[in-house]
Design an enzyme around this catalytic site. Structure first.
Site, PDB file in Angstrom:
ATOM      1  N   ASN B 394       0.810  -1.124   0.023  1.00  0.00           N
ATOM      2  CA  ASN B 394       0.030  -0.181  -0.158  1.00  0.00           C
ATOM      3  C   ASN B 394       0.938   1.237  -0.039  1.00  0.00           C
ATOM      4  O   ASN B 394       0.970   1.793  -1.150  1.00  0.00           O
ATOM      5  CB  ASN B 394      -1.121   0.065   1.025  1.00  0.00           C
ATOM      6  CG  ASN B 394      -2.021   1.082   1.328  1.00  0.00           C
ATOM      7  OD1 ASN B 394      -1.900   2.072   0.312  1.00  0.00           O
ATOM      8  ND2 ASN B 394      -2.719   1.172   2.062  1.00  0.00           N
ATOM      9  N   ASP B 395       1.417   1.652   1.056  1.00  0.00           N
ATOM     10  CA  ASP B 395       2.053   2.935   1.216  1.00  0.00           C
ATOM     11  C   ASP B 395       3.326   2.968   0.064  1.00  0.00           C
ATOM     12  O   ASP B 395       3.597   4.070  -0.284  1.00  0.00           O
ATOM     13  CB  ASP B 395       2.676   3.147   2.702  1.00  0.00           C
ATOM     14  CG  ASP B 395       1.675   3.193   3.592  1.00  0.00           C
ATOM     15  OD1 ASP B 395       0.581   3.855   3.185  1.00  0.00           O
ATOM     16  OD2 ASP B 395       1.662   2.887   4.782  1.00  0.00           O
ATOM     17  N   VAL B 396       3.797   1.817  -0.113  1.00  0.00           N
ATOM     18  CA  VAL B 396       5.059   1.823  -0.950  1.00  0.00           C
ATOM     19  C   VAL B 396       4.597   2.114  -2.710  1.00  0.00           C
ATOM     20  O   VAL B 396       5.549   2.387  -3.348  1.00  0.00           O
ATOM     21  CB  VAL B 396       5.708   0.598  -0.976  1.00  0.00           C
ATOM     22  CG1 VAL B 396       6.396   0.467   0.538  1.00  0.00           C
ATOM     23  CG2 VAL B 396       5.065  -0.557  -1.487  1.00  0.00           C
ATOM     24  N   THR B 397       3.352   2.260  -2.769  1.00  0.00           N
ATOM     25  CA  THR B 397       3.005   2.563  -4.100  1.00  0.00           C
ATOM     26  C   THR B 397       2.218   3.943  -4.114  1.00  0.00           C
ATOM     27  O   THR B 397       1.744   4.526  -5.096  1.00  0.00           O
ATOM     28  CB  THR B 397       1.784   1.568  -4.514  1.00  0.00           C
ATOM     29  OG1 THR B 397       0.689   1.655  -3.766  1.00  0.00           O
ATOM     30  CG2 THR B 397       2.393   0.217  -4.453  1.00  0.00           C
ATOM     31  N   ALA B 435       1.036   4.106   7.398  1.00  0.00           N
ATOM     32  CA  ALA B 435       1.357   5.349   7.707  1.00  0.00           C
ATOM     33  C   ALA B 435       0.183   6.261   7.868  1.00  0.00           C
ATOM     34  O   ALA B 435       0.346   7.288   8.255  1.00  0.00           O
ATOM     35  CB  ALA B 435       2.140   5.890   6.521  1.00  0.00           C
TER      36      ALA B 435
END
Lengths: 103, 465
Positions: B394-397, B435
């Site tokens: 999720n956050d890494v995209t 996050a």
């Protein structure tokens, strides 16, 4: 004047940090998990201290407080050594290249 | 009994073999040989220790017994552990190294004659300092790893535990450790030695509780590093080259991994260690609460999109590990490949709960490692790919990291998933990631959300292909 042997050991230590620095940077990121498990296994070489402690029965008394801590440390370190190397082996065996005989 | 010089030479050899063990990991082809070098190094170190102590009385018998007991437990765990549980395993192993260091230090303190360090109450000053460092760092490694283990295992909530005055308390405890060490050296009091160990256990706990679940890659790497420094401290006490070399290697290895992980999140090491990420950013969470339209689809739609693609990039994350979806994923990819679709995998440095976590899971599912790419290697390919299949990440995209300077993840390197012609996002709900921020990608024109369990959805897609 003679140099304190401590200085020699400190030299080994500092130089090993540099060796470690360069060697670890060259580890491919896909193998970072095996890197952690193998560093785990090798740091258990602390077992040499545990063995010295466990065999330090001067008066023939096998179970003194200091040898007992030695035995305990041996057990913990042995879990790590066997567990660490074997699980690394197991992981590394899974990394395979693409089969060339693909249609 | 062999001479001290000879045994020192052998310890040096095993130290060199340990270096070669790490060197082997530079490529998967040489890695297995490297592991073998490591084993040889360990066998040499242990054998030489037996020979140089030269005591084969009944104590030796017990040593072998305990060695075998520990060894069989270790071997049993190594064969039984599922690959998804690697982070917990590594955290658990770190705690054992830490505790072993503490025990060796205690033993050396009680019986310094055995180690040539002087006599009880009159231990050489340098040895006492080294011993205290080894014991303190070992204790911190032990209790810190226990907390990391509990958090990873889910026994303890992954949420950061923070309270007022936490940093002040930690700072005071760390200062007290230094003061205790000073007085310990001055008085040689065994009471102070025990207090030092207890206080170190305590600080280990306190240091790790404020750190959240997704920051575990940094924590594990850091504890890896600590276990190395603890070993080095004991190595100086025992004047043992193998232990000093290994400690330095492991210490710097863990430090580098922590650095790589922090860089992958664009956060400073101290920012992670001081903890409480996500919990502090309530305002930005509220702001994004408004409803926005999303397109959601089912397995059939996803299969249609992929069948008509010529290249697909898969972005796995921690959710894939939780759902154990790696095998189902590989089967889906096999089907795609049969249809002449090019498939590659994109791994973000902090995907999962430890460095390299995703790579191991994919390797377990028989994904060839030359189809798996790191962020820098593959990020430009998203623009030319037809479909990005995001599974459990999720956050890494999140493109917000590139566009919104207000965002807590601004500046973090992310995968350019949004540049793909279409994005398939397997996720259970629209809830934000670790996050605590909304992912803009959910609302993009070309994104299709697939609300389901990762494993089930992947299997359904395969059926529809």
């Amino acid at each position: 004047m003679e140099i304190d042997p401590f200085i020699f050991r400190l030299s080994i230590f500092i130089l090993s940090i540099f060796v470690g620095y360069y060697v670890v940077w060259s580890v491919t990121p896909s193998l970072h998990t095996p890197l952690m498990s193998v560093t785990n296994a090798i740091s258990s070489v602390i077992i040499v201290g545990a063995i010295i402690a466990a065999l330090s029965n001067i008066d023939g008394n096998i179970f003194t407080s200091s040898t007992l801590f030695g035995y305990l440390a041996i057990t913990l370190a042995a879990v790590n050594i066997f567990g660490g190397f074997l699980v690394t082996q197991r992981m590394l065996a899974m990394y395979k290249k693409k089969k060339k005989d693909k249609k | 009994m062999i001479s001290a010089n000879l045994s020192a030479t052998f310890y040096l050899i095993s130290g060199v073999l340990f270096i070669l063990a790490l060197r082997g990991l530079s490529s998967p082809e040489t890695s297995r040989q490297g592991n073998f070098y490591g084993i040889i190094g360990m066998v040499i170190a242990v054998t030489v220790t037996f020979l140089s102590v030269g005591n084969f009385s009944s104590g030796f018998f017990y040593v072998i017994i305990f060695l075998l007991v520990g060894g069989s437990i270790g071997a049993f765990i190594a064969f039984k552990i599922p690959m998804t549980a690697m982070p917990e395993l590594v955290a658990g192993f770190h705690s054992l190294v830490g505790l072993a260091a503490v025990f060796v230090a205690i033993s050396a303190f009680i019986n310094p004659e055995a180690f040539n360090l002087g006599s009880p109450g009159n231990i050489k000053l340098a040895s006492l300092i080294e011993m205290s460092i080894g014991a303190a760092v070992g204790a911190i490694t032990f209790s810190g790893s226990i907390i990391a283990f509990l958090k990873l295992q889910g026994i303890m909530s992954g949420a950061p535990i923070t309270f007022k005055g936490q940093h002040l308390l930690n700072a005071l405890i760390l200062i007290s450790i230094v003061i205790l060490t000073y007085f310990l050296c001055a008085t040689q009091s065994s009471k102070l030695f025990w207090v030092l160990i207890v206080v170190s256990f305590l600080i280990g706990l306190l240091l790790i509780i404020p750190i959240g679940g997704a920051d575990m890659p940094v924590v594990i790497s850091m504890l890896n590093s600590y276990s190395g420094w603890a070993a080095a401290g004991i190595g100086f006490t025992l004047e043992n080259t193998a232990l000093i070399i290994t400690g330095a290697l492991v210490g710097s290895s863990g430090a580098i991994l922590s650095y790589i992980m922090c860089k992958g999140m664009n956060r400073s090491f101290f920012n992670v260690i001081l903890g409480g990420f996500g919990a502090t950013d309530q305002s930005s969470k509220e702001k994004n609460k408004e409803q926005r339209p999303v397109k959601s689809g089912n397995a059939d739609d996803a299969a249609f999109l992929m069948k008509n693609a010529s290249s697909v990039i898969i972005v796995p994350g921690y959710g894939m590990a939780v759902a154990q979806a790696q095998h189902a994923l590989r089967e889906m990819v096999d089907t795609l490949k049969k249809n002449d679709i090019k498939v590659s995998y994109a791994i973000h440095p902090v995907a999962g709960r430890m460095p390299g976590h995703m790579n191991v899971l994919l390797a377990e599912a028989n994904v060839p490692y030359d189809e798996v790419f790191e962020l820098e290697e593959i990020n430009n390919d998203f623009a030319n790919a037809d479909v990005a299949f995001v599974i459990g990440a999720n956050d890494v995209t999140n493109p917000v990291a590139k566009t919104d300077p207000q965002s807590p993840i601004y500046g973090m390197p992310v995968l350019d998933v949004e540049k793909c012609k279409s994005v398939l996002f397997v996720k259970r709900s629209l809830s934000p990631g670790y996050a605590g921020i909304d992912n803009d990608l959910f609302y993009k024109e070309n994104t299709l959300m697939l609300f389901a369990d990762a494993k089930k959805m992947t299997e359904d897609i395969t059926k529809n292909l």
